[in-house]
Design a protein around this motif. Structure first.
Motif, mmCIF file in Angstrom:
data_model
loop_
_atom_site.group_PDB
_atom_site.id
_atom_site.type_symbol
_atom_site.label_atom_id
_atom_site.label_comp_id
_atom_site.label_asym_id
_atom_site.label_seq_id
_atom_site.Cartn_x
_atom_site.Cartn_y
_atom_site.Cartn_z
ATOM 1 N N TYR A 205 -1.335 5.973 -5.360
ATOM 2 C CA TYR A 205 -0.999 5.393 -3.957
ATOM 3 C C TYR A 205 -1.343 3.952 -4.002
ATOM 4 C CZ TYR A 205 -1.791 10.576 -3.423
ATOM 5 O OH TYR A 205 -1.699 11.752 -3.293
ATOM 6 N N HIS A 207 0.109 1.537 -2.725
ATOM 7 C CA HIS A 207 0.538 0.844 -1.556
ATOM 8 C C HIS A 207 -0.752 0.698 -0.647
ATOM 9 C CE1 HIS A 207 1.095 4.864 -0.956
ATOM 10 N NE2 HIS A 207 1.123 4.800 0.513
ATOM 11 N N THR A 208 -1.623 1.640 -0.887
ATOM 12 C CA THR A 208 -2.809 1.798 0.120
ATOM 13 C C THR A 208 -3.920 0.709 -0.336
ATOM 14 O OG1 THR A 208 -3.811 3.356 -0.922
ATOM 15 C CG2 THR A 208 -2.501 4.101 0.711
ATOM 16 N N ARG A 210 -4.978 -3.234 -2.596
ATOM 17 C CA ARG A 210 -4.759 -4.469 -3.002
ATOM 18 C C ARG A 210 -5.181 -4.656 -4.242
ATOM 19 N NH1 ARG A 210 -1.925 -3.833 0.608
ATOM 20 N NH2 ARG A 210 -1.561 -4.917 2.438
ATOM 21 N N ASP A 211 -4.530 -4.760 -5.242
ATOM 22 C CA ASP A 211 -4.594 -4.523 -6.531
ATOM 23 C C ASP A 211 -5.270 -5.691 -7.390
ATOM 24 O OD1 ASP A 211 -4.855 -3.686 -9.190
ATOM 25 O OD2 ASP A 211 -2.925 -2.640 -9.429
ATOM 26 N N HIS A 289 -0.960 -11.824 -3.853
ATOM 27 C CA HIS A 289 -1.127 -10.142 -4.192
ATOM 28 C C HIS A 289 -1.993 -9.658 -3.033
ATOM 29 C CE1 HIS A 289 0.509 -11.281 -8.088
ATOM 30 N NE2 HIS A 289 1.027 -10.170 -8.124
#
Length: 402
Positions: A205, A207-208, A210-211, A289
């Motif tokens: 997931y 999208h959940t 902040r990579d 990002h």
């Protein structure tokens, strides 16, 4: 000048004495190579060298840094060698190879053994030396804090040095040749740590989250484009990101990623703008990002600038001694010997290893980098040439005559 004064008698006597010291110096080199120690903790290395010196050595500020004076009182020529090893597992396969994930992969073992040989040879001629020899065995050249800082803080040395000389082996210079050029010969070095903070979550997931890993990957790519677009193409500069760290599982996006890198610039005007470019690139790419990116400096050394008068004297001495000089040579390597040049006239001489007998081509800091035993002789002679050239050159800052 140098080796031609008094018909070159001191040079010839010094070389003769060096030849007699070389067998012991080669054995010392092998002992040092077998037992490398990290910067600032070179306890055994320092003790081994102190035992081999012809005079009592003084520890600087209770550290592993040593200085040994050979000759009369008065301002002398400081000749430096480095004590520490590199965090690297050796793969040379020689019987005296180091174990334990550390090795002398930068020639420091050769430099130290050669300087002991020079000190012992000079001690035989102590009543005929043109100036005292101050043999300095410096700790922590590869690490921060730099051992050069300890040397420069020493009150006794502050007014006791007329010039400083360093000698370093290099695999890019032909065997038998010396590299000695005026001006900046090694780059200003800026070692930095990048930290990217994001938001952790499951890899299924993204999208959940902040990579920070993705952000750091983009930062690395962006940083490696900087020198090509921010530095004049005729100005040498290099930037390398050399270590990455993030996460521990294949399905967990971490909340933090980090990297270590180095920036090298030879021209003074490029250094601060490039440091700022690194900082803004990290911050802005991370922000794109949804992360935050920061930069922390952990090493900052000036460019290594060879004093023109000392360099000219060394080149004249080399020609008089029949030692060939390499073609003009500079590199984006760095060395904390550069700090010596902020206090005294300084000279770094490079000793060639390219096509040396038995030398398998390898760069500095390679696990297979191994100068041959014959390099001890070449380095010792270069140290002797540098010492004599500096001893017989008027101090360009004070006008003090030899």
């Amino acid at each position: 000048m140098g080796v031609v004064r008094d018909g070159g008698a001191v040079w010839r006597e010094l070389v003769s004495a060096l030849e007699e010291e070389l067998p012991g110096a080669v054995e010392l080199r092998r002992a040092l190579h077998a037992t490398p120690e990290p910067g600032g903790a070179e306890v055994r290395t320092s003790a081994l060298l102190a035992d081999e010196l012809p005079v009592a050595a003084r520890s600087l500020d209770g550290t592993t840094n040593l200085v040994a004076r050979v000759g009369a009182r008065g301002p002398g020529v400081l000749v430096r060698a480095e004590l520490d090893g590199v965090e690297l597992a050796e793969r040379t396969g020689v019987p005296y190879a180091a174990t334990g994930g550390r090795m002398h992969a930068c020639g420091h073992d050769v430099h130290c053994a050669a300087l002991v040989a020079l000190a012992r040879a000079a001690h035989r001629l102590r009543h005929r030396l043109p100036a005292p020899l101050l043999a300095v065995f410096q700790a922590s050249e590869e690490r921060t804090p730099s051992g050069a800082e300890v040397v420069l803080r020493d009150a006794e040395l502050k007014d006791d040095v007329r010039a400083a000389v360093g000698v370093h082996v290099h695999p890019g210079i032909p065997w038998g040749h010396l590299g000695a050029d005026p001006g900046a010969v090694n780059a200003a070095t800026y070692g930095f740590e990048i930290t990217v903070e994001g938001s952790a979550g499951h890899g299924a997931y993204p999208h959940t989250t902040r990579d920070p890993v993705l952000a750091l990957a983009q930062i690395v790519v962006a940083l490696h484009t900087l020198t090509g677009r921010r530095v004049d193409p005729v100005h040498p500069a290099a930037l390398s990101v050399c270590a990455l760290s993030a996460g521990a599982g294949d399905n967990v996006i971490p909340d933090r990623a980090s990297a270590l890198g180095t920036l090298r610039t030879l021209h003074e005007d490029d250094h601060l703008p490039m440091r700022e470019a690194v900082r803004t690139t990290v911050a802005q790419v991370a922000a794109a990002h949804g992360c935050t990116g920061t930069v922390r400096a952990h090493r900052d050394e000036p460019a290594l600038v060879n004093d023109p008068a000392l360099t000219g004297a060394l080149r004249d001495a080399a020609r008089a001694a029949g030692v060939p000089l390499a073609a003009p040579w500079r590199s984006c390597g760095g060395d904390d010997f550069a700090r010596y040049g902020t206090s005294w006239p300084a000279l770094m001489v490079f000793v060639g290893l390219l096509d040396a007998p038995g030398f398998a081509p390898a760069p500095l800091h390679s696990p297979v980098f191994l100068p041959p035993d014959e390099a001890v002789r070449e380095v010792a002679r270069a140290q002797a040439l540098g010492y004599l050239a500096a001893a017989e050159t008027p101090n360009p800052r004070t006008g003090q005559a030899p």
